[in-house]
Motif scaffolding. Structure first.
Motif, PDB file in Angstrom:
ATOM      1  N   ALA A 244      34.607  47.246  53.082  1.00 36.80           N
ATOM      2  CA  ALA A 244      34.169  45.879  53.386  1.00 36.80           C
ATOM      3  C   ALA A 244      33.515  45.234  52.169  1.00 36.80           C
ATOM      4  O   ALA A 244      32.551  45.768  51.616  1.00 36.80           O
ATOM      5  N   HIS A 245      34.047  44.083  51.770  1.00 33.57           N
ATOM      6  CA  HIS A 245      33.498  43.291  50.678  1.00 33.57           C
ATOM      7  C   HIS A 245      33.594  41.820  51.075  1.00 33.57           C
ATOM      8  O   HIS A 245      34.610  41.407  51.663  1.00 33.57           O
ATOM      9  N   PRO A 246      32.589  41.025  50.774  1.00 34.03           N
ATOM     10  CA  PRO A 246      32.604  39.610  51.172  1.00 34.03           C
ATOM     11  C   PRO A 246      33.880  38.911  50.692  1.00 34.03           C
ATOM     12  O   PRO A 246      34.227  38.977  49.514  1.00 34.03           O
ATOM     13  N   SER A 247      34.574  38.266  51.605  1.00 38.08           N
ATOM     14  CA  SER A 247      35.859  37.638  51.280  1.00 38.08           C
ATOM     15  C   SER A 247      35.728  36.530  50.243  1.00 38.08           C
ATOM     16  O   SER A 247      36.689  36.244  49.517  1.00 38.08           O
ATOM     17  N   SER A 248      34.541  35.925  50.147  1.00 37.14           N
ATOM     18  CA  SER A 248      34.344  34.838  49.182  1.00 37.14           C
ATOM     19  C   SER A 248      34.139  35.340  47.758  1.00 37.14           C
ATOM     20  O   SER A 248      34.062  34.544  46.822  1.00 37.14           O
ATOM     21  N   SER A 249      34.069  36.661  47.591  1.00 36.78           N
ATOM     22  CA  SER A 249      33.758  37.217  46.268  1.00 36.78           C
ATOM     23  C   SER A 249      34.992  37.735  45.530  1.00 36.78           C
ATOM     24  O   SER A 249      34.872  38.241  44.421  1.00 36.78           O
ATOM     25  N   TYR A 250      36.181  37.583  46.145  1.00 37.59           N
ATOM     26  CA  TYR A 250      37.379  38.103  45.480  1.00 37.59           C
ATOM     27  C   TYR A 250      38.625  37.362  45.964  1.00 37.59           C
ATOM     28  O   TYR A 250      38.604  36.645  46.985  1.00 37.59           O
ATOM     29  N   THR A 251      39.714  37.563  45.205  1.00 36.55           N
ATOM     30  CA  THR A 251      41.032  37.081  45.639  1.00 36.55           C
ATOM     31  C   THR A 251      42.012  38.233  45.514  1.00 36.55           C
ATOM     32  O   THR A 251      41.874  39.090  44.631  1.00 36.55           O
ATOM     33  N   LEU A 252      42.987  38.243  46.399  1.00 39.18           N
ATOM     34  CA  LEU A 252      44.028  39.272  46.382  1.00 39.18           C
ATOM     35  C   LEU A 252      45.364  38.539  46.351  1.00 39.18           C
ATOM     36  O   LEU A 252      45.837  38.022  47.367  1.00 39.18           O
ATOM     37  N   GLN A 253      45.970  38.492  45.163  1.00 38.18           N
ATOM     38  CA  GLN A 253      47.169  37.685  44.969  1.00 38.18           C
ATOM     39  C   GLN A 253      48.252  38.485  44.242  1.00 38.18           C
ATOM     40  O   GLN A 253      47.959  39.458  43.538  1.00 38.18           O
ATOM     41  N   ARG A 254      49.485  37.998  44.415  1.00 34.37           N
ATOM     42  CA  ARG A 254      50.610  38.660  43.756  1.00 34.37           C
ATOM     43  C   ARG A 254      50.778  38.119  42.332  1.00 34.37           C
ATOM     44  O   ARG A 254      50.503  36.943  42.066  1.00 34.37           O
ATOM     45  N   ASP A 255      51.240  38.960  41.450  1.00 32.55           N
ATOM     46  CA  ASP A 255      51.539  38.525  40.091  1.00 32.55           C
ATOM     47  C   ASP A 255      53.013  38.151  39.974  1.00 32.55           C
ATOM     48  O   ASP A 255      53.722  38.033  40.992  1.00 32.55           O
ATOM     49  N   ALA A 256      53.505  37.975  38.754  1.00 36.88           N
ATOM     50  CA  ALA A 256      54.882  37.560  38.531  1.00 36.88           C
ATOM     51  C   ALA A 256      55.887  38.590  39.043  1.00 36.88           C
ATOM     52  O   ALA A 256      57.040  38.259  39.366  1.00 36.88           O
ATOM     53  N   ASN A 257      55.457  39.855  39.132  1.00 38.61           N
ATOM     54  CA  ASN A 257      56.326  40.926  39.613  1.00 38.61           C
ATOM     55  C   ASN A 257      56.173  41.172  41.110  1.00 38.61           C
ATOM     56  O   ASN A 257      56.629  42.202  41.627  1.00 38.61           O
ATOM     57  N   LYS A 258      55.489  40.230  41.791  1.00 42.94           N
ATOM     58  CA  LYS A 258      55.265  40.323  43.238  1.00 42.94           C
ATOM     59  C   LYS A 258      54.358  41.494  43.615  1.00 42.94           C
ATOM     60  O   LYS A 258      54.353  41.947  44.764  1.00 42.94           O
ATOM     61  N   GLN A 259      53.595  41.977  42.650  1.00 46.31           N
ATOM     62  CA  GLN A 259      52.646  43.062  42.920  1.00 46.31           C
ATOM     63  C   GLN A 259      51.235  42.503  42.984  1.00 46.31           C
ATOM     64  O   GLN A 259      50.881  41.575  42.242  1.00 46.31           O
ATOM     65  N   TYR A 260      50.415  43.102  43.859  1.00 44.49           N
ATOM     66  CA  TYR A 260      49.085  42.553  44.090  1.00 44.49           C
ATOM     67  C   TYR A 260      48.109  42.866  42.951  1.00 44.49           C
ATOM     68  O   TYR A 260      48.153  43.947  42.340  1.00 44.49           O
ATOM     69  N   VAL A 261      47.260  41.890  42.704  1.00 47.65           N
ATOM     70  CA  VAL A 261      46.176  42.036  41.728  1.00 47.65           C
ATOM     71  C   VAL A 261      44.883  41.591  42.411  1.00 47.65           C
ATOM     72  O   VAL A 261      44.821  40.494  42.985  1.00 47.65           O
ATOM     73  N   LEU A 262      43.868  42.453  42.335  1.00 49.81           N
ATOM     74  CA  LEU A 262      42.562  42.109  42.897  1.00 49.81           C
ATOM     75  C   LEU A 262      41.706  41.494  41.804  1.00 49.81           C
ATOM     76  O   LEU A 262      41.461  42.134  40.773  1.00 49.81           O
ATOM     77  N   ARG A 263      41.263  40.268  42.009  1.00 48.72           N
ATOM     78  CA  ARG A 263      40.387  39.591  41.041  1.00 48.72           C
ATOM     79  C   ARG A 263      39.027  39.374  41.686  1.00 48.72           C
ATOM     80  O   ARG A 263      38.929  38.693  42.724  1.00 48.72           O
ATOM     81  N   ILE A 264      38.011  39.924  41.063  1.00 45.95           N
ATOM     82  CA  ILE A 264      36.645  39.823  41.595  1.00 45.95           C
ATOM     83  C   ILE A 264      35.985  38.611  40.960  1.00 45.95           C
ATOM     84  O   ILE A 264      35.701  38.589  39.761  1.00 45.95           O
ATOM     85  N   THR A 265      35.732  37.607  41.756  1.00 45.06           N
ATOM     86  CA  THR A 265      35.181  36.342  41.249  1.00 45.06           C
ATOM     87  C   THR A 265      33.661  36.320  41.237  1.00 45.06           C
ATOM     88  O   THR A 265      33.057  35.578  40.459  1.00 45.06           O
ATOM     89  N   ASP A 266      33.055  37.127  42.082  1.00 47.71           N
ATOM     90  CA  ASP A 266      31.583  37.199  42.137  1.00 47.71           C
ATOM     91  C   ASP A 266      31.179  38.673  42.210  1.00 47.71           C
ATOM     92  O   ASP A 266      30.980  39.219  43.314  1.00 47.71           O
ATOM     93  N   PRO A 267      31.072  39.353  41.062  1.00 43.85           N
ATOM     94  CA  PRO A 267      30.836  40.804  41.048  1.00 43.85           C
ATOM     95  C   PRO A 267      29.584  41.242  41.814  1.00 43.85           C
ATOM     96  O   PRO A 267      29.622  42.231  42.552  1.00 43.85           O
ATOM     97  N   MET A 268      28.469  40.527  41.621  1.00 44.25           N
ATOM     98  CA  MET A 268      27.229  40.950  42.281  1.00 44.25           C
ATOM     99  C   MET A 268      27.368  40.892  43.795  1.00 44.25           C
ATOM    100  O   MET A 268      26.902  41.788  44.518  1.00 44.25           O
ATOM    101  N   LEU A 269      28.024  39.853  44.300  1.00 40.90           N
ATOM    102  CA  LEU A 269      28.227  39.727  45.744  1.00 40.90           C
ATOM    103  C   LEU A 269      29.262  40.738  46.229  1.00 40.90           C
ATOM    104  O   LEU A 269      29.081  41.381  47.282  1.00 40.90           O
TER     105      LEU A 269
END
Length: 282
Positions: A244-269
């Motif tokens: 469990a991690h706050p949904s507002s603190s990250y994004t889970l999106q596909r890259d050009a190869n249709k593979q997922y990349v997790l980007r943490i936008t608010d590390p402390m949260l």
């Protein structure tokens, strides 16, 4: 040095005279009381600086006399001569320390004073340079005495004690710095893992549908610095967050190869709920 002090007196006198209004100006000025206060303040500042200049001059004079006494004592023989050398060198070092403190005091007075003069600042710098030269001469004198096997036992003991104190302080400071560094690393360290259901089960990370509830294999996780590592490539077209991690603190999106990349936008949260991240992939 006496010429420098005389020069300082002249400069301060000129500053004082240049900044005082004439009696005629004061006579017709409704702000005379305020001006008098300003003049009195400047006079006090000038007197304080002159007093400090005089103390520094006297210190240099005493240092010069003591150096002459050491030179004379070097020509003598016996315990009395060595004792006089020890006493005078100790006196010189003490006076040098006092002069250094007075010069620093004078620099502070100039910084805080309403009297602004480049000439005075240059004069203080000249005093600092003279003190540095005196310290170099003292070092050279100590080397000469060492060559003549004149031991300054009291001073050597003081230096040894000082070196011991410095060494202990340095060790203590390094230990504290190391402790702080370790604490900082722990505070900003996290671990992540992504894998298939079978892989996570094999490492006891996922047991009976529950995550991190049993004695899982911590070595299977990758350690990261949360201040630096804010993007995790999952190399899969299917990804599901199991921790469990706050949904507002990250994004889970596909890259050009249709593979997922997790980007943490608010590390402390993001890491506030858990320092472990588990992602299920296929």
């Amino acid at each position: 040095m006496k010429k420098l002090v005389v020069f300082a007196v002249c400069v301060l006198a000129m500053v004082s005279c240049n900044e005082k209004p004439s009696k005629v100006e004061l006579a017709g000025n409704p702000k005379v009381d305020s001006l008098n206060q300003i003049i009195a303040q400047k006079d006090n500042e000038i007197n304080d600086m002159l007093s400090t200049f005089s103390e520094i001059e006297e210190g240099f004079r005493q240092i010069s006399e003591a150096e002459n006494r050491v030179a004379v004592a070097q020509q003598g023989e016996g315990a009395n001569s060595k004792q006089r050398i020890r006493e005078n060198i100790q006196f010189i070092q003490t006076t040098m320390k006092q002069n250094k403190e007075l010069i620093n005091k004078l620099k502070q007075q100039l910084r805080e004073s309403s009297v602004k003069s480049d000439a005075l600042r240059k004069l203080v710098e000249s005093m600092s340079q003279q003190l540095e030269e005196s310290e170099k001469q003292m070092l050279a004198l100590r080397e000469q005495l060492d060559e003549k096997d004149v031991q300054i036992m009291e001073l050597d003991e003081q230096v040894a004690n000082l070196n011991t104190d410095v060494k202990e302080l340095t060790t203590e400071t390094n230990q504290r710095a190391e402790t702080i560094s370790q604490q900082d690393k722990q505070l900003h360290t996290a671990w992540f893992v992504f894998g298939t259901k079978d892989e996570l089960k094999e490492q006891q990370i996922l047991v009976d549908g529950k995550v991190l509830q049993s004695s899982f294999n911590k070595e299977y996780f990758t350690k990261i610095d949360i201040r630096v590592d804010k993007e995790i490539k999952l190399y899969s077209s299917s990804a599901k967050m199991l921790t469990a991690h706050p949904s507002s603190s990250y994004t889970l999106q596909r890259d050009a190869n249709k593979q997922y990349v997790l980007r943490i936008t608010d590390p402390m949260l993001f890491w506030s709920t858990s320092k472990y991240l588990v992602v299920l992939v296929k």
